[in-house]
Write a protein that holds these residues in place. Structure first.
Motif, PDB file in Angstrom:
ATOM      1  N   HIS A 218       0.872  -1.178   0.000  1.00  0.00           N
ATOM      2  CA  HIS A 218       0.000   0.000   0.000  1.00  0.00           C
ATOM      3  C   HIS A 218       0.908   1.227   0.000  1.00  0.00           C
ATOM      4  O   HIS A 218       1.948   1.239   0.658  1.00  0.00           O
ATOM      5  N   HIS A 219       0.511   2.255  -0.707  1.00  0.00           N
ATOM      6  CA  HIS A 219       1.397   3.405  -0.877  1.00  0.00           C
ATOM      7  C   HIS A 219       1.673   4.150   0.427  1.00  0.00           C
ATOM      8  O   HIS A 219       2.674   4.868   0.530  1.00  0.00           O
ATOM      9  N   ARG A 220       0.820   4.003   1.435  1.00  0.00           N
ATOM     10  CA  ARG A 220       1.092   4.620   2.733  1.00  0.00           C
ATOM     11  C   ARG A 220       1.493   3.600   3.795  1.00  0.00           C
ATOM     12  O   ARG A 220       1.838   3.985   4.913  1.00  0.00           O
ATOM     13  N   ASP A 221       1.407   2.333   3.449  1.00  0.00           N
ATOM     14  CA  ASP A 221       1.742   1.257   4.378  1.00  0.00           C
ATOM     15  C   ASP A 221       2.419   0.145   3.578  1.00  0.00           C
ATOM     16  O   ASP A 221       1.779  -0.822   3.181  1.00  0.00           O
ATOM     17  N   PRO A 222       3.721   0.286   3.304  1.00  0.00           N
ATOM     18  CA  PRO A 222       4.392  -0.616   2.354  1.00  0.00           C
ATOM     19  C   PRO A 222       4.424  -2.070   2.783  1.00  0.00           C
ATOM     20  O   PRO A 222       4.508  -2.969   1.926  1.00  0.00           O
ATOM     21  N   GLY A 223       4.356  -2.338   4.082  1.00  0.00           N
ATOM     22  CA  GLY A 223       4.283  -3.708   4.544  1.00  0.00           C
ATOM     23  C   GLY A 223       5.554  -4.510   4.330  1.00  0.00           C
ATOM     24  O   GLY A 223       6.614  -3.958   3.996  1.00  0.00           O
ATOM     25  N   PRO A 224       5.474  -5.826   4.501  1.00  0.00           N
ATOM     26  CA  PRO A 224       6.682  -6.659   4.452  1.00  0.00           C
ATOM     27  C   PRO A 224       7.292  -6.788   3.069  1.00  0.00           C
ATOM     28  O   PRO A 224       8.506  -6.963   2.945  1.00  0.00           O
ATOM     29  N   ILE A 225       6.485  -6.711   2.022  1.00  0.00           N
ATOM     30  CA  ILE A 225       7.005  -6.946   0.672  1.00  0.00           C
ATOM     31  C   ILE A 225       8.103  -5.946   0.328  1.00  0.00           C
ATOM     32  O   ILE A 225       9.190  -6.317  -0.137  1.00  0.00           O
ATOM     33  N   VAL A 226       7.842  -4.676   0.551  1.00  0.00           N
ATOM     34  CA  VAL A 226       8.833  -3.648   0.229  1.00  0.00           C
ATOM     35  C   VAL A 226      10.075  -3.811   1.095  1.00  0.00           C
ATOM     36  O   VAL A 226      11.219  -3.722   0.610  1.00  0.00           O
ATOM     37  N   ALA A 227       9.881  -4.083   2.387  1.00  0.00           N
ATOM     38  CA  ALA A 227      11.029  -4.257   3.285  1.00  0.00           C
ATOM     39  C   ALA A 227      11.915  -5.411   2.841  1.00  0.00           C
ATOM     40  O   ALA A 227      13.150  -5.317   2.885  1.00  0.00           O
TER      41      ALA A 227
END
Length: 387
Positions: A218-227
């Motif tokens: 989510h653009h305001r909550d990148p979550g585990p995938i981006v990390a």
């Protein structure tokens, strides 16, 4: 001696190359000389790549590693071997701790025998919200004492544990696994971006089937995938079966992580290499229809029926990967993650002669060699070639 093949080497692709095998190992791999080699096997029109390494596979050939039965484990390993997986892990599914310890004891003997490369415990230390094809009532928090017990039950054969780091004891268990020399993998998780970063800092180095069984970006909550994608210490697993991931998402992951950090896996269950029907997955029942595995109750995707030869073909024909990047993702990267690069994962002198022979035009599997012995495919070679 093999001549005439396209060889996919760490340094690039060699056309019309020569590969020599002696005592189960590669003696030489590179350009062929100007003179014919008497008695050599002519593989003109074929591509030779290193044997595939699967980090995450639950079964195949109608058999499951979670059965805790040695004969079933052998069937599963043999099924994937015939599809090019010359180095394979055995992945379990969520169950009672006592049952998982029993399974580990059986599987550890096959690791000692060289059939398996190690054991991967997927569950029970995962999120209820993202449990997928794991029985919710058997899930539990990753208590470090229980995690240690499970690892010890494998008698040195435990290589990876998937857990949700946001659960009580999650980060402590990641540190414990790192201290024990066992890969901590983030998966089946509802963790946010910050918690996932903490897990990586604590020692997590793998993303279990990235995108699946975790919050979407989510653009305001990148979550585990981006990390997990952005940290160079993390290897990301991808299931390239056309069901778990769209090809555009596969390309996105390769673009974000780079070819050196992706491991293509099967996440296969017992139906791999078989037909449609009903199959067990640990304590759950799975229906396979049209090659897609889903839980009978609830309909969640329940692993795959994928084999790595198909994953390789899809990578280059649908995913647009080069041969060298596909080899990295199916052989070199997972071998490096497991600490096996000195023995497998590339076509280099001194390493085991684990080879996959493909048709150069279609990328279909032709033959498989493990430790210098043909496993399958000799009947596909003409008498003139084997003379």
């Amino acid at each position: 001696m093999l001549t005439g093949a396209r060889l996919v080497l760490p340094t690039g692709v060699v056309e019309g190359g020569l590969l020599a095998v002696e005592r189960g190992r590669i003696a030489a791999a590179g350009p062929a000389g100007p003179s014919p080699v008497p008695g050599a096997l002519d593989l003109t029109g074929r591509t030779v790549v290193p044997g595939f390494v699967d980090l995450h596979v639950h079964g195949g050939g109608g058999a499951s590693y979670a059965s805790g039965v040695a004969e079933e484990a052998l069937t599963a390993a043999r099924t994937h071997l015939e599809h090019g997986t010359t180095t394979t892990m055995a992945s379990t599914v969520t169950g009672e701790i006592e049952e998982l310890c029993r399974q580990a004891a059986v599987l550890s003997e096959l690791v000692e025998d060289g059939v398996l490369a190690g054991i991967h415990f997927e569950g029970p230390f995962i999120s209820h919200q993202r449990c997928g094809a794991h029985r919710p009532d058997l899930l539990r928090d990753p208590d470090p004492a229980v995690v240690r017990r499970l690892v010890h039950a494998a008698r040195g054969a435990a290589r990876m544990v998937t857990l949700a780091p946001e659960l009580p004891g999650g980060l402590e268990s990641v540190r414990l696994l790192a201290d024990l020399g066992v890969i901590a993998a983030v998966g089946h998780t509802d963790a946010d971006y910050a918690t996932t970063l903490k897990a990586v800092e604590a020692g997590a180095t793998v993303a279990t089937h990235l995108f699946n069984a975790m919050p979407a970006i989510h653009h305001r909550d990148p979550g585990p995938i981006v990390a997990l994608l952005e940290d160079e210490r993390v290897t990301v697993e991808l299931v390239n079966d056309g069901v778990h991931l769209h090809s555009a998402v596969l390309q996105l992951a390769f673009g974000a992580a780079g070819a050196s950090r992706v491991a293509l896996i099967t996440d296969a269950m017992g139906a791999a290499g078989m037909g449609d029907g009903l199959y067990p997955l640990g304590p759950l029942e799975v229906r396979v229809a049209g090659g897609v595995a889903r839980l009978v109750e609830g309909g969640s995707i329940a692993g795959s029926t994928l084999t790595l030869d198909t994953a390789f073909k899809r990578a280059v024909t649908v995913g647009g990967l080069s041969l060298t990047d596909a080899v990295r993702a199916l052989s070199a990267n997972p071998a490096a993650l497991l600490g096996l690069s000195a023995e497998v994962g590339s076509l280099e002198a001194g390493k085991y002669a684990d080879l996959v022979v493909l048709d150069s035009a279609s990328h279909d599997l032709v033959a498989v060699m493990r430790r210098g012995r043909w496993v399958t495919g000799a009947d596909r070679l003409t008498p003139a070639q084997v003379a």
